[in-house]
Scaffold this motif. Structure first.
Motif, mmCIF file in Angstrom:
data_model
loop_
_atom_site.group_PDB
_atom_site.id
_atom_site.type_symbol
_atom_site.label_atom_id
_atom_site.label_comp_id
_atom_site.label_asym_id
_atom_site.label_seq_id
_atom_site.Cartn_x
_atom_site.Cartn_y
_atom_site.Cartn_z
ATOM 1 N N GLY A 115 -1.626 52.744 -41.748
ATOM 2 C CA GLY A 115 -2.043 53.610 -40.598
ATOM 3 C C GLY A 115 -3.821 53.673 -40.217
ATOM 4 N N THR A 116 -4.391 53.085 -41.417
ATOM 5 C CA THR A 116 -5.778 52.860 -41.806
ATOM 6 C C THR A 116 -6.126 51.835 -40.930
ATOM 7 O OG1 THR A 116 -5.836 51.247 -43.043
ATOM 8 C CG2 THR A 116 -5.189 53.464 -44.122
ATOM 9 N N ASP A 117 -5.732 50.794 -40.204
ATOM 10 C CA ASP A 117 -6.327 49.927 -39.598
ATOM 11 C C ASP A 117 -6.572 51.240 -37.975
ATOM 12 O OD1 ASP A 117 -6.603 47.919 -40.821
ATOM 13 O OD2 ASP A 117 -4.824 46.636 -40.129
ATOM 14 N N THR A 118 -7.925 50.485 -37.343
ATOM 15 C CA THR A 118 -8.563 50.790 -35.905
ATOM 16 C C THR A 118 -7.562 49.880 -34.184
ATOM 17 O OG1 THR A 118 -9.932 49.442 -35.727
ATOM 18 C CG2 THR A 118 -10.832 51.817 -36.187
ATOM 19 N N ASP A 119 -7.306 51.074 -33.426
ATOM 20 C CA ASP A 119 -6.501 50.947 -32.996
ATOM 21 C C ASP A 119 -6.808 48.939 -32.908
ATOM 22 O OD1 ASP A 119 -5.159 52.665 -31.967
ATOM 23 O OD2 ASP A 119 -5.499 53.581 -30.119
ATOM 24 N N SER A 120 -8.649 48.897 -32.168
ATOM 25 C CA SER A 120 -8.528 47.220 -31.890
ATOM 26 C C SER A 120 -8.252 47.411 -33.296
ATOM 27 C CB SER A 120 -9.978 47.092 -31.950
ATOM 28 O OG SER A 120 -11.330 47.646 -33.106
ATOM 29 N N THR A 121 -8.748 46.943 -34.809
ATOM 30 C CA THR A 121 -8.180 46.340 -35.740
ATOM 31 C C THR A 121 -6.525 45.473 -35.299
ATOM 32 O OG1 THR A 121 -9.755 47.209 -36.808
ATOM 33 C CG2 THR A 121 -8.238 45.724 -37.840
ATOM 34 N N LEU A 122 -5.879 46.311 -35.200
ATOM 35 C CA LEU A 122 -4.519 46.611 -35.584
ATOM 36 C C LEU A 122 -4.086 45.203 -34.396
ATOM 37 C CD1 LEU A 122 -2.110 47.246 -36.581
ATOM 38 C CD2 LEU A 122 -1.983 49.310 -35.184
ATOM 39 N N ILE A 123 -4.833 45.097 -33.239
ATOM 40 C CA ILE A 123 -4.053 44.668 -31.917
ATOM 41 C C ILE A 123 -4.597 43.083 -32.615
ATOM 42 C CG2 ILE A 123 -4.955 43.591 -29.728
ATOM 43 C CD1 ILE A 123 -5.392 46.628 -28.665
ATOM 44 N N SER A 124 -6.377 43.104 -32.271
ATOM 45 C CA SER A 124 -6.298 41.800 -33.483
ATOM 46 C C SER A 124 -5.323 41.005 -33.891
ATOM 47 C CB SER A 124 -7.489 41.783 -33.938
ATOM 48 O OG SER A 124 -7.979 41.980 -35.013
ATOM 49 N N ASN A 125 -4.877 42.240 -35.096
ATOM 50 C CA ASN A 125 -3.907 41.962 -36.412
ATOM 51 C C ASN A 125 -2.105 41.218 -35.428
ATOM 52 O OD1 ASN A 125 -6.002 42.248 -38.510
ATOM 53 N ND2 ASN A 125 -4.796 43.949 -38.665
ATOM 54 N N ILE A 126 -2.799 41.958 -34.893
ATOM 55 C CA ILE A 126 -1.204 41.761 -34.051
ATOM 56 C C ILE A 126 -1.296 40.425 -33.157
ATOM 57 C CG2 ILE A 126 0.251 42.373 -31.883
ATOM 58 C CD1 ILE A 126 -0.244 45.332 -32.984
ATOM 59 N N ILE A 127 -2.518 39.955 -33.090
ATOM 60 C CA ILE A 127 -2.584 38.577 -32.168
ATOM 61 C C ILE A 127 -1.905 37.559 -33.117
ATOM 62 C CG2 ILE A 127 -3.912 37.636 -30.326
ATOM 63 C CD1 ILE A 127 -4.491 39.735 -29.147
ATOM 64 N N SER A 128 -3.357 37.553 -33.977
ATOM 65 C CA SER A 128 -3.444 37.039 -35.121
ATOM 66 C C SER A 128 -1.792 36.450 -35.670
ATOM 67 C CB SER A 128 -4.283 37.527 -36.479
ATOM 68 O OG SER A 128 -4.555 36.094 -37.488
ATOM 69 N N ALA A 129 -1.433 37.839 -36.288
ATOM 70 C CA ALA A 129 0.369 37.226 -36.617
ATOM 71 C C ALA A 129 0.954 36.578 -35.540
ATOM 72 C CB ALA A 129 1.032 38.452 -37.086
ATOM 73 N N ALA A 130 0.805 37.129 -33.685
ATOM 74 C CA ALA A 130 1.287 35.788 -33.378
ATOM 75 C C ALA A 130 1.146 35.119 -33.336
ATOM 76 C CB ALA A 130 1.298 37.047 -31.980
ATOM 77 N N LYS A 131 -0.111 34.031 -33.321
ATOM 78 C CA LYS A 131 -0.313 33.633 -33.430
ATOM 79 C C LYS A 131 0.225 31.774 -34.317
ATOM 80 C CE LYS A 131 -4.928 33.604 -30.997
ATOM 81 N NZ LYS A 131 -6.102 33.188 -30.809
ATOM 82 N N THR A 132 -0.307 32.930 -35.561
ATOM 83 C CA THR A 132 0.615 32.281 -36.903
ATOM 84 C C THR A 132 2.077 31.738 -36.339
ATOM 85 O OG1 THR A 132 -0.628 33.585 -37.926
ATOM 86 C CG2 THR A 132 1.302 32.127 -39.768
ATOM 87 N N VAL A 133 3.455 32.399 -36.378
ATOM 88 C CA VAL A 133 4.360 32.671 -35.603
ATOM 89 C C VAL A 133 4.670 31.393 -34.731
ATOM 90 C CG1 VAL A 133 6.265 33.856 -35.430
ATOM 91 C CG2 VAL A 133 5.046 35.206 -36.271
ATOM 92 N N ARG A 134 3.742 31.876 -33.838
ATOM 93 C CA ARG A 134 3.995 29.862 -33.052
ATOM 94 C C ARG A 134 3.258 29.157 -33.066
ATOM 95 N NH1 ARG A 134 0.150 30.254 -28.666
ATOM 96 N NH2 ARG A 134 0.305 32.874 -28.017
ATOM 97 N N ASN A 135 2.802 29.182 -34.255
ATOM 98 C CA ASN A 135 2.144 27.894 -34.536
ATOM 99 C C ASN A 135 3.838 27.518 -35.638
ATOM 100 O OD1 ASN A 135 -0.309 27.259 -33.639
ATOM 101 N ND2 ASN A 135 -1.106 28.607 -35.356
ATOM 102 N N ALA A 136 3.823 28.550 -36.698
ATOM 103 C CA ALA A 136 4.833 28.017 -37.272
ATOM 104 C C ALA A 136 5.984 28.209 -36.817
ATOM 105 C CB ALA A 136 5.335 29.341 -38.505
ATOM 106 N N GLN A 137 6.305 27.877 -35.176
ATOM 107 C CA GLN A 137 7.318 28.045 -34.201
ATOM 108 C C GLN A 137 7.489 26.327 -33.753
ATOM 109 O OE1 GLN A 137 8.158 30.723 -31.530
ATOM 110 N NE2 GLN A 137 10.553 29.788 -31.622
ATOM 111 N N GLU A 138 6.324 25.809 -33.139
ATOM 112 C CA GLU A 138 5.787 24.734 -33.361
ATOM 113 C C GLU A 138 6.682 23.557 -34.227
ATOM 114 O OE1 GLU A 138 2.033 24.462 -31.691
ATOM 115 O OE2 GLU A 138 2.682 25.762 -29.638
#
Ligand SMILES: Nc1nc2c(ncn2[C@@H]2O[C@H](COP(=O)(O)OP(=O)(O)OP(=O)(O)O)[C@@H](O)[C@H]2O)c(=O)[nH]1
Length: 327
Positions: A115-138
């Motif tokens: 719970g230490t990240d700001t909202d914007s950091t959290l959102i960018s982390n979520i986007i980055s993780a989603a990208k990693t997962v999508r790349n991995a899926q491909e």
């Protein structure tokens, strides 16, 4: 590595190999050259032994050279090992990719828990993780397609290896294991009428001694083809080793089986062979056959023993004959 000769040694052997081919009137083609090279360099003892056997009699002809090449040089190794290696690599890759996407999700979970990240950091982390997962899926999808391809190749190779294991390489007829498979797959009703025959070439040793094993091999090859061409469906011949063949005759009573055997005996007796090199006719070849019935509940080994006894009678009473023993 197959050849260890130095540049100069190889040059000397090459000259001798070409001289060998010239001496025997053989074209300088890759097959003849490979035989000559291995013979001269003494790197293939079995080949040299077979070749020397021919050289004692005459210069080998291109046909004999091709047989020598097929038997003692040509390699036809299954690619199964390579395919399994590839398949394992695909699986390893899949595991790595799976690990990468797992790490991205773990890191995201960790930062949410803290719970230490700001909202914007959290959102960018979520986007980055989603990208990693999508790349991995491909990557996984691509890898899965490759894995499927490798497994298809492997399946085909296994099928080929299985077919080879039950086939006699010389005559292309099924061997003893092939016959066992055939019998195991027989529906029960086939046992109502069933005969078994053993066919054996007459005086084949003499034939081999006089004309050489390679010519003997050609005869066996021709016989294998003849069994396929001449035996009526559903009769089938199997090579049991040596110059002995077993013929299974489903749906035949003893009388019909004797007729099939007799017809085949006559076809063989009318065959005429020519020596490809000398163009001279070879003496007629004959076979003897022993036939017997095979009844339900009887062990195939018993039937084969009876057929063998009948064959013995045929040989004993002059050869080029069909003899039979009732089940
Ligand atoms: N060329 C060749 N000869 C083979 C092969 N397998 C077995 N033979 C030969 O077949 C011959 C069989 O000889 P024998 O069992 O004495 O029988 P035979 O000379 O045919 O005499 P009978 O059966 O009594 O008429 C041997 O010379 C074997 O070397 C093979 O794959 N190729």
């Amino acid at each position: 590595m197959r050849y260890h000769d130095s540049y100069l040694d190889a040059q000397t052997i090459a000259k001798a190999a070409l001289a060998f081919l010239d001496k025997h009137g053989l074209a300088h083609n890759p097959i003849h050259y490979a035989i000559a090279y291995q013979h001269i360099s003494e790197t293939n003892a079995q080949l040299s032994k077979a070749l020397s056997g021919i050289l004692d009699e005459h210069s080998p002809d291109p046909y004999e050279m091709e047989i020598l090449f097929d038997k003692y040089i040509s390699e036809n190794k299954p690619k199964s090992e390579k395919s399994i290696e590839n398949l394992n690599k695909c699986i390893e890759h899949l595991e790595t990719v799976n690990g990468e996407s797992g790490t991205a999700v773990d890191q995201l979970e960790h930062s949410i828990d803290q719970g230490t990240d700001t909202d914007s950091t959290l959102i960018s982390n979520i986007i980055s993780a989603a990208k990693t997962v999508r790349n991995a899926q491909e990557k996984v999808n691509k890898q899965l397609a490759e894995t499927r391809q490798q497994s298809d190749i492997l399946m085909k190779e296994l099928e080929t290896a299985r077919a080879l294991a039950i086939t006699d390489s010389l005559t292309k007829l099924k061997n003893r294991s092939g016959m066992d498979e055939y019998l195991a797959a027989l529906p029960d009703k086939s046992f109502k009428q069933f005969c078994v025959a053993i066919a054996d070439i007459d005086h084949f040793k003499q034939f081999n001694d006089e004309f050489g094993h390679l010519v003997g091999d050609l005869i066996l090859k021709r016989l294998g083809k003849l069994f396929v061409e001449e035996l009526p469906v559903p009769c089938q011949a199997f090579r049991f080793g040596g110059e002995e063949f077993v013929i299974l005759m489903p749906e035949c009573n003893l009388e019909q089986a004797i007729e099939v055997a007799e017809r085949f005996r006559i076809v063989v007796a009318h065959l005429r062979f020519k020596n490809a090199r000398t163009k001279k006719r070879l003496p007629p070849l004959t076979i003897s056959l022993g036939v017997t019935g095979w009844v339900k509940g009887d062990d195939i080994e018993h039937a084969l023993m009876r057929a063998d006894q009948a064959l013995y009678q045929a040989k004993d009473s002059g050869r080029n004959k069909v003899c039979s023993i009732k089940a």
